[in-house]
Design a protein around this motif. Structure first.
Motif, PDB file in Angstrom:
ATOM      1  N   THR A   1     -11.342  -6.061   8.018  1.00 45.49           N
ATOM      2  CA  THR A   1      -9.982  -5.530   7.861  1.00 45.49           C
ATOM      3  C   THR A   1      -9.479  -4.929   9.168  1.00 45.49           C
ATOM      4  O   THR A   1      -8.271  -4.895   9.420  1.00 45.49           O
ATOM      5  CB  THR A   1      -9.928  -4.462   6.755  1.00 45.49           C
ATOM      6  OG1 THR A   1     -10.884  -3.428   7.033  1.00 45.49           O
ATOM      7  CG2 THR A   1     -10.239  -5.077   5.396  1.00 45.49           C
TER       8      THR A   1
ATOM      9  N   PHE B   1      -3.893   0.459   2.849  1.00 45.44           N
ATOM     10  CA  PHE B   1      -4.765  -0.506   3.519  1.00 45.44           C
ATOM     11  C   PHE B   1      -5.493   0.169   4.684  1.00 45.44           C
ATOM     12  O   PHE B   1      -6.681  -0.038   4.901  1.00 45.44           O
ATOM     13  CB  PHE B   1      -3.939  -1.697   4.023  1.00 45.44           C
ATOM     14  CG  PHE B   1      -4.765  -2.891   4.415  1.00 45.44           C
ATOM     15  CD1 PHE B   1      -5.044  -3.884   3.498  1.00 45.44           C
ATOM     16  CD2 PHE B   1      -5.254  -3.024   5.707  1.00 45.44           C
ATOM     17  CE1 PHE B   1      -5.816  -4.992   3.859  1.00 45.44           C
ATOM     18  CE2 PHE B   1      -6.018  -4.119   6.078  1.00 45.44           C
ATOM     19  CZ  PHE B   1      -6.297  -5.103   5.147  1.00 45.44           C
TER      20      PHE B   1
ATOM     21  N   PRO C   1     -10.130  -1.449  -4.155  1.00 45.06           N
ATOM     22  CA  PRO C   1      -8.772  -1.487  -4.724  1.00 45.06           C
ATOM     23  C   PRO C   1      -7.699  -0.944  -3.781  1.00 45.06           C
ATOM     24  O   PRO C   1      -6.531  -1.320  -3.885  1.00 45.06           O
ATOM     25  CB  PRO C   1      -8.888  -0.614  -5.983  1.00 45.06           C
ATOM     26  CG  PRO C   1     -10.338  -0.592  -6.312  1.00 45.06           C
ATOM     27  CD  PRO C   1     -11.046  -0.679  -5.005  1.00 45.06           C
TER      28      PRO C   1
ATOM     29  N   HIS D   1      -7.258  -1.611  -0.718  1.00 53.53           N
ATOM     30  CA  HIS D   1      -6.691  -2.706   0.077  1.00 53.53           C
ATOM     31  C   HIS D   1      -5.529  -3.352  -0.680  1.00 53.53           C
ATOM     32  O   HIS D   1      -4.480  -3.654  -0.104  1.00 53.53           O
ATOM     33  CB  HIS D   1      -7.760  -3.764   0.376  1.00 53.53           C
ATOM     34  CG  HIS D   1      -8.853  -3.283   1.283  1.00 53.53           C
ATOM     35  ND1 HIS D   1      -9.986  -2.665   0.813  1.00 53.53           N
ATOM     36  CD2 HIS D   1      -8.980  -3.323   2.635  1.00 53.53           C
ATOM     37  CE1 HIS D   1     -10.769  -2.347   1.840  1.00 53.53           C
ATOM     38  NE2 HIS D   1     -10.188  -2.741   2.956  1.00 53.53           N
ATOM     39  N   TYR D   2      -5.729  -3.534  -1.979  1.00 52.59           N
ATOM     40  CA  TYR D   2      -4.667  -4.115  -2.805  1.00 52.59           C
ATOM     41  C   TYR D   2      -3.443  -3.200  -2.836  1.00 52.59           C
ATOM     42  O   TYR D   2      -2.300  -3.660  -2.685  1.00 52.59           O
ATOM     43  CB  TYR D   2      -5.210  -4.347  -4.218  1.00 52.59           C
ATOM     44  CG  TYR D   2      -4.164  -4.737  -5.234  1.00 52.59           C
ATOM     45  CD1 TYR D   2      -3.587  -6.007  -5.228  1.00 52.59           C
ATOM     46  CD2 TYR D   2      -3.758  -3.833  -6.221  1.00 52.59           C
ATOM     47  CE1 TYR D   2      -2.633  -6.365  -6.168  1.00 52.59           C
ATOM     48  CE2 TYR D   2      -2.807  -4.173  -7.166  1.00 52.59           C
ATOM     49  CZ  TYR D   2      -2.244  -5.445  -7.129  1.00 52.59           C
ATOM     50  OH  TYR D   2      -1.293  -5.796  -8.053  1.00 52.59           O
TER      51      TYR D   2
ATOM     52  N   ILE E   1      -1.518  -3.609   0.401  1.00 50.66           N
ATOM     53  CA  ILE E   1      -0.753  -4.858   0.478  1.00 50.66           C
ATOM     54  C   ILE E   1       0.488  -4.774  -0.411  1.00 50.66           C
ATOM     55  O   ILE E   1       1.532  -5.346  -0.093  1.00 50.66           O
ATOM     56  CB  ILE E   1      -1.654  -6.053   0.096  1.00 50.66           C
ATOM     57  CG1 ILE E   1      -2.732  -6.232   1.181  1.00 50.66           C
ATOM     58  CG2 ILE E   1      -0.843  -7.333  -0.055  1.00 50.66           C
ATOM     59  CD1 ILE E   1      -3.817  -7.200   0.817  1.00 50.66           C
ATOM     60  N   LEU E   2       0.398  -4.013  -1.513  1.00 49.69           N
ATOM     61  CA  LEU E   2       1.585  -3.772  -2.349  1.00 49.69           C
ATOM     62  C   LEU E   2       2.637  -2.947  -1.610  1.00 49.69           C
ATOM     63  O   LEU E   2       3.800  -2.923  -1.995  1.00 49.69           O
ATOM     64  CB  LEU E   2       1.193  -3.013  -3.622  1.00 49.69           C
ATOM     65  CG  LEU E   2       0.509  -3.788  -4.743  1.00 49.69           C
ATOM     66  CD1 LEU E   2       0.191  -2.842  -5.898  1.00 49.69           C
ATOM     67  CD2 LEU E   2       1.376  -4.937  -5.234  1.00 49.69           C
TER      68      LEU E   2
END
Length: 583
Positions: free
Chosen positions: A384, A402, A457, A459-460, A463-464
């Motif tokens: 990442t 993130f 989670p 990271h998700y 990205i949101l």
């Protein structure tokens, strides 16, 4: 070849007679290391508790009256600063550096024992000053752990009177302590190695701590001067970092300062700081992998050069933390390029760890589990990092979860896994007792799996587009319901993982009460600290005569040897079937 500077008859060491002399004002590097470790872990538990409070607010906003907006930002600031500076830096260098360097290079103690003792007490003073801010009027600073001006010292920021000044004072005192300790570590490695201990026979743990200390001695002055300059801006109205500004509808007397200058100074320290923590972890994990895989470290010289190259490059990548600060795009291109280049020697280390494990006689002991867990976590966090090193990707992700996920995987979870690997690995040497293997494995699996439940989670969420450092999202339209549910699950996981750390303390207490004597070399390791005449080592480490080194630190499973390990102090010819050293 360097020779030990201290006399073999121990006359140059001061041997205290009283309890206070032996354990309070001690000049023994091993006692000082334990003092550093206990203090760092204690303040780390404060930071862990603060992270629980932050997660409770994020997962269940408004349910806890004692967590208001000001408190939330104060918790965030103190958590970040404690974990990075007062826990990890102090633990790897003050704790492991103090304990391992003299033992691993065959010295009786640090070159400057009295200065070493002073470094701990000055470090403790810095911790006390920092903790005092919790009880000061207005509480600790809530400026964020990066302490960016102008908001760090302006009205409206929590703790902008007492809190920020106590934080800056504490950091300045900490840097004084680090400098005293750091000069000791570097001088001891260069001057006090025993006969036969050449630089290229030193264990990688010593190399990692040695290079990290040099980074600190070069990088911490940037934080020192920025702390002094901000203190002057706050106390006497200078304008080093403060531009002409209107605050609360009032024109302030500042003019001409540059907030971006502080960012450059902070991150010129801040990015080498990542490697001040990472390089000792790299070295320690290398030694643990080699010992518990019963195999020599793959590419020793390459590993040493990778440590040196990473250390050098860490000084030319700092502004990748500042892509959104408005810098010239050409600077962005330069720092993105150097960021990707520093991934090369880091990847070399990962490849070498994997190749060390390849076809090894792997013993899944507790230290080995934590070391392998580190490799998984460091790879995930590093990947990442490649995304965030690219300007075009970093700009939209910069202020989202993130970044929180990446930073914690690389700078939080990975080093902490190495800390536990090291504590379990050297526990029999430090105490002379065995620890409980079953409790250790329960601690590992709860910690390892739990941290992934926290940070994957995130990271998700990033990205949101879910922004970080927000006290309350107030049902923002662009954040879906799934994000709120996910934050709740992350909070529950964080509470469980934090509770799992109590298993480690229970293991330590259980082991010290049961007092089951450990073998002096329970892991059949080759390095010098396992070859001391006493277990645990007494003051002076080596008895009447210093050891003599005849080989490198990784003679495991040598073809034709009688045993599967050859200690560094085993003379040539002592094992007639052993092959010659292959470094």
């Amino acid at each position: 070849m360097a020779h030990a500077t201290m006399a073999d008859d121990l006359t140059e060491l001061y041997h205290p007679k009283t309890f206070i002399g032996k354990y309070i004002w001690s000049q023994d590097h091993k006692v000082i290391a334990i003092q550093y470790t206990i203090t760092a872990v204690s303040v780390g538990l404060v930071a862990l508790t603060l992270s629980w409070f932050m997660r409770l607010q994020i997962g269940f906003p408004g349910m806890f009256e004692f967590i208001d907006a000001d408190s939330y930002y104060q918790f965030t600031t103190m958590h970040g600063m404690i974990m990075v500076i007062y826990l990890l830096t102090a633990l790897f260098l003050g704790g492991f550096g103090n304990y391992l360097i003299p033992l691993m290079i065959g010295a009786r103690d640090m070159v400057f024992p009295y200065l070493n003792m002073l470094s701990y007490w000055v470090y403790l003073l810095s911790v006390i000053i920092l903790m005092a801010s919790f009880f000061a009027p207005g509480g600790p600073t809530g400026a964020g752990w990066t302490l960016y001006p102008p908001q760090a010292i302006l009205a409206g920021t929590p703790g902008q009177e007492w809190g920020i000044m106590l934080m800056l004072t504490s950091l300045i005192v900490f840097i004084v302590a680090f400098t005293m300790g750091g000069l000791n570590y570097v001088t001891t490695v260069l001057q006090a190695r025993t006969k036969g201990m050449t630089l290229m026979r030193m264990p990688l743990s010593v190399w990692g701590i040695f290079v990290a200390t040099i980074l600190g001695l070069l990088a911490f002055p940037a934080l020192l001067v920025s702390g002094i300059m901000m203190s002057l801006d706050k106390l006497i109205g200078t304008s080093f970092f403060m531009p002409a500004i209107v605050s609360m509808g009032e024109q302030l007397e500042y003019s001409g300062g540059s907030p971006v200058l502080f960012q450059h100074l902070f991150w010129f320290f801040g990015h080498p700081e990542v490697y001040i923590v990472a390089l000792p972890a790299f070295g320690i994990v290398s030694d643990i992998l080699s010992t518990h895989a019963r195999k020599n470290i793959f590419g020793y010289r390459m590993m040493v050069w990778a440590i040196l190259v990473i250390g050098g490059l860490s000084f030319v990548v700092w502004a990748h933390h500042m892509y959104v600060s408005g810098m010239n795009p050409f600077f962005g291109f330069f720092f993105a390029t150097t960021t990707l280049i520093i991934a090369v020697p880091t990847a070399i280390k990962v490849y070498n760890w994997v190749l060390t494990l390849w076809k090894g006689d792997i013993h899944l002991t507790v230290p080995m589990l934590f070391a392998i867990g580190f490799i998984f976590t460091f790879i995930n966090g590093g990947i990442t990092g490649l995304f965030l090193g690219n300007v075009a990707v970093d700009v939209p992700l910069s202020d989202t979860y993130f970044v929180v996920a990446h930073f914690h995987m690389v700078m939080g979870v990975s080093p902490v896994l190495v800390v536990f690997a090291a504590l379990y690995h050297w526990f029999p040497k430090i105490t002379g007792y065995e620890f409980n293997e079953r409790l250790g494995k329960i601690h590992f699996w709860g910690t390892f799996l739990g941290t992934y439940a926290i940070y994957l989670p995130m990271h998700y969420l990033g990205i949101l587009g879910m922004p970080r450092r927000y006290y309350d999202y107030l049902d923002a339209a662009f954040i879906p319901d799934s994000a709120y549910l996910m934050n709740q699950s992350i909070t529950i996981a964080a509470l469980i993982v934090g509770a799992f750390q109590m298993v480690f303390f229970a293991n330590v207490i259980y082991s010290l009460i049961k007092k089951k004597k450990s073998d002096p070399n329970p892991w059949n390791a080759t390095t010098l600290e396992w070859q001391t005449p006493d277990n645990p080592p007494v003051h002076g480490n080596w008895g009447p005569t210093l050891p003599v080194v005849h080989r490198w630190a990784y003679d495991y499973s040598v073809p034709g040897a009688e045993k599967d390990f050859l200690p560094q102090n085993m003379p040539r010819g002592a094992d007639p079937n052993a092959q010659e050293e292959h470094t």
